[in-house]
Motif scaffolding. Structure first.
Motif, PDB file in Angstrom:
ATOM      1  N   LEU A 223     -44.834  53.799  44.122  1.00  0.00           N
ATOM      2  CA  LEU A 223     -44.395  52.551  43.513  1.00  0.00           C
ATOM      3  C   LEU A 223     -45.516  52.013  42.646  1.00  0.00           C
TER       4      LEU A 223
ATOM      5  N   ARG B 177     -46.094  48.431  40.813  1.00  0.00           N
ATOM      6  CA  ARG B 177     -45.523  47.091  40.716  1.00  0.00           C
ATOM      7  C   ARG B 177     -44.119  47.089  41.312  1.00  0.00           C
ATOM      8  N   ASP B 178     -43.117  46.809  40.490  1.00  0.00           N
ATOM      9  CA  ASP B 178     -41.755  46.668  40.999  1.00  0.00           C
ATOM     10  C   ASP B 178     -40.878  47.872  40.677  1.00  0.00           C
ATOM     11  N   ARG B 179     -41.485  49.010  40.358  1.00  0.00           N
ATOM     12  CA  ARG B 179     -40.702  50.167  39.919  1.00  0.00           C
ATOM     13  C   ARG B 179     -41.237  51.463  40.512  1.00  0.00           C
ATOM     14  N   LYS B 180     -40.361  52.457  40.564  1.00  0.00           N
ATOM     15  CA  LYS B 180     -40.788  53.766  41.047  1.00  0.00           C
ATOM     16  C   LYS B 180     -41.693  54.439  40.012  1.00  0.00           C
ATOM     17  N   ALA B 181     -42.593  55.263  40.519  1.00  0.00           N
ATOM     18  CA  ALA B 181     -43.517  56.004  39.650  1.00  0.00           C
ATOM     19  C   ALA B 181     -43.604  57.442  40.128  1.00  0.00           C
TER      20      ALA B 181
ATOM     21  N   PHE C 248     -44.674  55.827  34.800  1.00  0.00           N
ATOM     22  CA  PHE C 248     -43.659  54.837  35.182  1.00  0.00           C
ATOM     23  C   PHE C 248     -43.052  54.218  33.925  1.00  0.00           C
ATOM     24  N   ARG C 249     -41.961  53.503  34.096  1.00  0.00           N
ATOM     25  CA  ARG C 249     -41.349  52.795  32.976  1.00  0.00           C
ATOM     26  C   ARG C 249     -42.263  51.655  32.533  1.00  0.00           C
TER      27      ARG C 249
ATOM     28  N   VAL D 143     -36.844  59.638  40.868  1.00  0.00           N
ATOM     29  CA  VAL D 143     -37.240  58.487  40.057  1.00  0.00           C
ATOM     30  C   VAL D 143     -36.163  58.289  38.997  1.00  0.00           C
ATOM     31  N   ASP D 144     -36.106  57.086  38.419  1.00  0.00           N
ATOM     32  CA  ASP D 144     -35.028  56.755  37.487  1.00  0.00           C
ATOM     33  C   ASP D 144     -35.413  56.973  36.028  1.00  0.00           C
TER      34      ASP D 144
END
Length: 217
Positions: free
Chosen positions: A134, A136-140, A157-158, A111-112
């Motif tokens: 995932l 929404r639109d981001r990795k978790a 997540f972010r 993950v970022d």
């Protein structure tokens, strides 16, 4: 063409007559009579325009609130859908738990961001492991806990760029929003630049107990 002598004499006589100014009261009466309707029309137009503008602004405000509420409610539904995707996956747990200090490092490079989680499970809520998901639109980072036979997923997540709902409940040191979607309870909260979504069909009171343990410093 020159005027006839009699016409010229009449013009000369009229010019010699004394000139009198119209009385001030007469001038005001004429001005009021002919200027007031125009002023009234202008005032009525301005009032109508102001009413229309106020109505449009109110409608736009209501629409924005409605859209914002729908967007934030969508986070609850997203958490439930992601929880179900993990449960239905062939391998819902990618890293078996040997404690949080084994699970957290596993996410490095997957993950970022660095998932922040101090609670490593206990006898009431054992940590089962983790997986990449995932949200929404981001990795978790998905941490899997358990309470009796109830699976519990914590998504980390972010948080930036998401329409966060209004927090209504205090859990640990954080304020959280809570809702029920399709029979699943969801708690959402933020800490620094990370977002947290805790999901389960577990009793809401017990799920809040786990959330308090996770959110406590």
């Amino acid at each position: 063409m020159s005027k006839a002598p009699i016409d010229q004499a009449l013009d000369d006589a009229l010019r010699r007559l004394p000139q009198r100014r119209a009385p001030a009261a007469l001038k005001r009466s004429l001005e009021d009579r002919y200027a007031a309707p125009a002023a009234r029309k202008s005032s009525a137009f301005l009032r109508s325009a102001a009413t229309l503008l106020a109505g449009a602004a109110l409608a736009a405000g209501v629409l924005l609130v409605f859209q914002s509420r729908n967007a934030s409610q969508g986070l609850f539904d997203e958490a439930v859908s992601d929880h179900l995707r993990l449960l239905y996956a062939q391998n819902p747990i990618e890293i078996e738990s040997g404690g949080v200090h084994q699970v957290k490092p596993w996410f490095a490079g997957r993950v970022d961001f660095a998932p922040a989680l101090a609670f490593g499970g206990d006898a009431d809520f054992p940590l089962q492991g983790g997986a990449v998901a995932l949200f929404r639109d981001r990795k978790a980072a998905a941490f899997e806990f358990k309470r009796r036979l109830h699976p519990i997923t914590l998504f980390v997540f972010r948080a930036e760029g998401l329409p966060w709902p209004v927090a209504t409940q205090t859990i640990g040191s954080q304020r959280a929003a809570i809702d029920t979607q399709r029979g699943f309870h969801v708690l959402l909260w933020r800490e620094a630049d990370l977002g947290y979504a805790l999901v389960s069909d577990l009793d809401q009171r017990e799920l809040s107990q786990l959330a308090a343990k996770i959110a406590s410093p």
